[in-house]
Scaffold this motif. Sequence first.
Motif, PDB file in Angstrom:
ATOM      1  N   VAL A  87     -37.339 -21.752 -44.225  1.00 50.66           N
ATOM      2  CA  VAL A  87     -37.323 -20.489 -43.992  1.00 50.66           C
ATOM      3  C   VAL A  87     -36.417 -19.884 -42.704  1.00 50.66           C
ATOM      4  O   VAL A  87     -35.529 -19.095 -43.138  1.00 50.66           O
ATOM      5  N   LEU A  88     -36.477 -20.656 -41.884  1.00 52.66           N
ATOM      6  CA  LEU A  88     -35.631 -20.351 -40.622  1.00 52.66           C
ATOM      7  C   LEU A  88     -34.154 -20.321 -40.868  1.00 52.66           C
ATOM      8  O   LEU A  88     -33.282 -19.479 -40.518  1.00 52.66           O
ATOM      9  N   ALA A  89     -33.753 -21.593 -41.492  1.00 51.05           N
ATOM     10  CA  ALA A  89     -32.288 -21.730 -41.788  1.00 51.05           C
ATOM     11  C   ALA A  89     -31.818 -20.852 -43.016  1.00 51.05           C
ATOM     12  O   ALA A  89     -30.796 -20.105 -42.529  1.00 51.05           O
ATOM     13  N   LEU A  90     -32.731 -20.101 -44.100  1.00 52.00           N
ATOM     14  CA  LEU A  90     -32.125 -19.447 -44.884  1.00 52.00           C
ATOM     15  C   LEU A  90     -31.944 -18.063 -44.109  1.00 52.00           C
ATOM     16  O   LEU A  90     -31.320 -17.310 -44.365  1.00 52.00           O
ATOM     17  N   ALA A  91     -32.973 -17.736 -43.433  1.00 51.83           N
ATOM     18  CA  ALA A  91     -33.102 -16.410 -42.733  1.00 51.83           C
ATOM     19  C   ALA A  91     -32.064 -16.205 -41.626  1.00 51.83           C
ATOM     20  O   ALA A  91     -31.174 -15.139 -41.524  1.00 51.83           O
ATOM     21  N   ALA A  92     -31.726 -17.255 -40.820  1.00 54.97           N
ATOM     22  CA  ALA A  92     -30.528 -17.419 -39.889  1.00 54.97           C
ATOM     23  C   ALA A  92     -29.109 -17.234 -40.762  1.00 54.97           C
ATOM     24  O   ALA A  92     -28.117 -16.794 -40.160  1.00 54.97           O
ATOM     25  N   ALA A  93     -29.147 -17.598 -41.791  1.00 62.42           N
ATOM     26  CA  ALA A  93     -27.889 -17.658 -42.903  1.00 62.42           C
ATOM     27  C   ALA A  93     -27.677 -16.122 -43.354  1.00 62.42           C
ATOM     28  O   ALA A  93     -26.915 -16.056 -43.946  1.00 62.42           O
ATOM     29  N   GLY A  94     -28.558 -15.376 -43.066  1.00 62.54           N
ATOM     30  CA  GLY A  94     -28.656 -14.027 -43.667  1.00 62.54           C
ATOM     31  C   GLY A  94     -29.296 -13.648 -44.874  1.00 62.54           C
ATOM     32  O   GLY A  94     -29.132 -12.410 -45.114  1.00 62.54           O
ATOM     33  N   ALA A  95     -30.253 -14.399 -45.091  1.00 64.34           N
ATOM     34  CA  ALA A  95     -31.405 -13.975 -46.290  1.00 64.34           C
ATOM     35  C   ALA A  95     -32.383 -13.156 -45.815  1.00 64.34           C
ATOM     36  O   ALA A  95     -32.838 -13.485 -44.585  1.00 64.34           O
ATOM     37  N   PRO A  96     -32.875 -12.209 -46.356  1.00 64.94           N
ATOM     38  CA  PRO A  96     -34.261 -11.616 -45.880  1.00 64.94           C
ATOM     39  C   PRO A  96     -35.365 -12.601 -45.850  1.00 64.94           C
ATOM     40  O   PRO A  96     -35.358 -13.324 -46.683  1.00 64.94           O
ATOM     41  N   GLY A  97     -36.124 -11.932 -44.829  1.00 66.08           N
ATOM     42  CA  GLY A  97     -37.060 -12.950 -44.553  1.00 66.08           C
ATOM     43  C   GLY A  97     -38.325 -13.448 -45.713  1.00 66.08           C
ATOM     44  O   GLY A  97     -38.530 -14.341 -45.996  1.00 66.08           O
ATOM     45  N   ALA A  98     -38.749 -12.084 -46.295  1.00 68.31           N
ATOM     46  CA  ALA A  98     -39.383 -12.277 -47.614  1.00 68.31           C
ATOM     47  C   ALA A  98     -38.924 -13.122 -48.682  1.00 68.31           C
ATOM     48  O   ALA A  98     -39.659 -13.954 -49.171  1.00 68.31           O
ATOM     49  N   LEU A 140     -40.711 -29.205 -43.148  1.00 69.86           N
ATOM     50  CA  LEU A 140     -39.610 -28.554 -44.162  1.00 69.86           C
ATOM     51  C   LEU A 140     -39.697 -27.153 -44.361  1.00 69.86           C
ATOM     52  O   LEU A 140     -38.641 -26.500 -44.479  1.00 69.86           O
ATOM     53  N   ASP A 141     -40.878 -26.761 -44.776  1.00 70.78           N
ATOM     54  CA  ASP A 141     -40.909 -25.264 -45.115  1.00 70.78           C
ATOM     55  C   ASP A 141     -40.324 -24.488 -43.939  1.00 70.78           C
ATOM     56  O   ASP A 141     -39.640 -23.426 -44.184  1.00 70.78           O
ATOM     57  N   ALA A 142     -40.890 -24.796 -42.770  1.00 74.10           N
ATOM     58  CA  ALA A 142     -40.571 -23.807 -41.595  1.00 74.10           C
ATOM     59  C   ALA A 142     -38.992 -23.909 -41.449  1.00 74.10           C
ATOM     60  O   ALA A 142     -38.140 -22.996 -41.173  1.00 74.10           O
ATOM     61  N   ALA A 143     -38.489 -25.193 -41.339  1.00 72.67           N
ATOM     62  CA  ALA A 143     -37.119 -25.512 -41.247  1.00 72.67           C
ATOM     63  C   ALA A 143     -36.218 -24.705 -42.430  1.00 72.67           C
ATOM     64  O   ALA A 143     -35.121 -24.012 -41.858  1.00 72.67           O
ATOM     65  N   ALA A 169     -36.373 -15.296 -48.513  1.00 72.49           N
ATOM     66  CA  ALA A 169     -36.322 -16.671 -47.937  1.00 72.49           C
ATOM     67  C   ALA A 169     -37.594 -17.517 -48.158  1.00 72.49           C
ATOM     68  O   ALA A 169     -37.915 -18.541 -48.509  1.00 72.49           O
ATOM     69  N   ALA A 170     -38.830 -16.835 -47.630  1.00 74.01           N
ATOM     70  CA  ALA A 170     -40.200 -17.359 -47.900  1.00 74.01           C
ATOM     71  C   ALA A 170     -40.465 -17.773 -49.559  1.00 74.01           C
ATOM     72  O   ALA A 170     -41.067 -18.765 -49.776  1.00 74.01           O
ATOM     73  N   SER A 171     -40.186 -16.554 -50.111  1.00 73.92           N
ATOM     74  CA  SER A 171     -40.754 -16.780 -51.667  1.00 73.92           C
ATOM     75  C   SER A 171     -39.842 -18.073 -52.142  1.00 73.92           C
ATOM     76  O   SER A 171     -40.031 -18.788 -53.043  1.00 73.92           O
ATOM     77  N   THR A 172     -38.453 -18.170 -51.876  1.00 74.52           N
ATOM     78  CA  THR A 172     -37.557 -19.185 -52.243  1.00 74.52           C
ATOM     79  C   THR A 172     -38.243 -20.764 -52.130  1.00 74.52           C
ATOM     80  O   THR A 172     -38.361 -21.567 -52.926  1.00 74.52           O
ATOM     81  N   VAL A 173     -38.632 -20.561 -50.684  1.00 77.31           N
ATOM     82  CA  VAL A 173     -39.216 -22.067 -50.073  1.00 77.31           C
ATOM     83  C   VAL A 173     -40.441 -22.284 -50.826  1.00 77.31           C
ATOM     84  O   VAL A 173     -40.655 -23.261 -51.226  1.00 77.31           O
ATOM     85  N   LEU A 174     -41.283 -21.248 -51.057  1.00 70.40           N
ATOM     86  CA  LEU A 174     -42.547 -21.216 -51.811  1.00 70.40           C
ATOM     87  C   LEU A 174     -42.278 -21.914 -53.142  1.00 70.40           C
ATOM     88  O   LEU A 174     -42.987 -22.691 -53.664  1.00 70.40           O
ATOM     89  N   GLY A 175     -41.385 -20.927 -53.865  1.00 71.56           N
ATOM     90  CA  GLY A 175     -41.235 -21.592 -55.404  1.00 71.56           C
ATOM     91  C   GLY A 175     -40.524 -23.090 -55.149  1.00 71.56           C
ATOM     92  O   GLY A 175     -40.992 -23.838 -56.242  1.00 71.56           O
ATOM     93  N   TYR A 176     -39.866 -23.352 -54.308  1.00 65.08           N
ATOM     94  CA  TYR A 176     -39.357 -24.817 -53.990  1.00 65.08           C
ATOM     95  C   TYR A 176     -40.583 -25.822 -54.201  1.00 65.08           C
ATOM     96  O   TYR A 176     -40.445 -26.944 -54.620  1.00 65.08           O
ATOM     97  N   ARG A 177     -41.335 -25.426 -53.112  1.00 59.90           N
ATOM     98  CA  ARG A 177     -42.494 -26.283 -52.882  1.00 59.90           C
ATOM     99  C   ARG A 177     -43.345 -26.243 -54.187  1.00 59.90           C
ATOM    100  O   ARG A 177     -44.200 -27.526 -54.616  1.00 59.90           O
TER     101      ARG A 177
END
Length: 314
Positions: A269-280, A264-267, A282-290
Motif C-alpha cells: 500500500v505504501l509503495a503504490l501510494a508513494a508511486a502516485g496511486a490514490p490511497g483508497a 507485505l500489505d503495508a509495504a 491502492a488499498a483496494s488493489t492490495v485487498l483484492g490481491y490478498r
Amino acid sequence: MTTEPCVAAPVRRGVAWHTPLSVAVLCAAVWLAHSHWPLLRGGAGRLAAADQGWLLLGATATLATWASAALAQQGAVPRRLPGARLVAAQFAASAANHVLPAGVGASAVNLRFLMRCGLPAARSASALAVKAAAAALVRVALIAVLAPACPGVVRLPGVSPTGAAVVAATAAGLVLLLCGPLRPRCRRALAAVGGDLRAVHARPGRAAALWGGSLAFAALHALVLVAVARSVELPLPPARVALLYVAASTAAALLPTPGGLGSLDAALVLALAAAGAPGATAASTVLGYRLLTVWLPLVPGLLVLGVLVRRRAL
C-alpha cells in the motif's frame, strides 16, 4: 542419481497422530475464516464492482502459482516426484504458510512431503535451500531488469552511522559464530547444498524446472497484482506495479509474519501510494490481491492439508 518415482515411507500404525492433526487443521480453517470475516466480506463487496475480466485473469494466475511452485520444487530434486501429490502439497503449503510465521508452514509441509517420498531429512532440507536460493536470485534479477524501465521507483535507503555500526557488529557476530561452534555444521550443510546444486545442474531438464518454476512463481504473483490493479483502474503502468510488488515482497520477507500478512500489505500500500496511486485505490488493489492469493484459497488449502495428512502423504 536415481530417478525412480518416490514412494511413501513406511508408517508406524501404532502412532495415529494424523487424525487429531486433521481435526486441528479444520478448526484452524474455521477460526481463521470467522476471525477475518469482516475483511473477507468487505473485500468481496469492493471487488464486485471491479472489472471481472481482469479479476478472472488474476484468479487464473493464482492457480498457476501452485503449478510453478511444484515445478521449482521438482527442479530442486534429482529424483522424480509424483506430480499430482506434488501440486497438492504446494497448495497445502501455501495455506500453511499463512498460518505460521516467516515461511515455516510451507517449509514444514514441503520437508515432510520430500521425506515421505523417501529422501533423507538432510537431503530434503538441502533441496528446500536450493529452491529458496533460486527464488531469491530470481527476485533480484527481476528487480534488476524492471528497475531501468521504471526509474526512481527503487531507491537505496540512507544509512546513519549508528545503523551502519549495528549492521557491522551483527555481521561480525555472525561470522564469529559461524567460524566457531557452528563451523562443522555449516560446512556440512553448505557441502550438501552445493552437491545438490551440482546434481541438479548436471541435468538440464531439472535446472530448467528449478529456474523456470522460480521465475514463473514470482512473475505470476506480480501478474495477479497487476490484474487486480487494472480491475480497479489503478493509475500506474503494469511494469511499475510489477516492480513495486517484487521489491515490496522481497522486503516483507525479512519480517517474521505469517505469509507476509501485515508486512507485505503495508509495504504494498505504501509503495503504490508513494508511486502516485490514490490511497483508497491502492488499498483496494492490495485487498483484492490478498483475497485471490490468500483468503479465498486458505480454507480449501487447509482442507487439502488435512487430507494429505489423513492419507499419510505428509
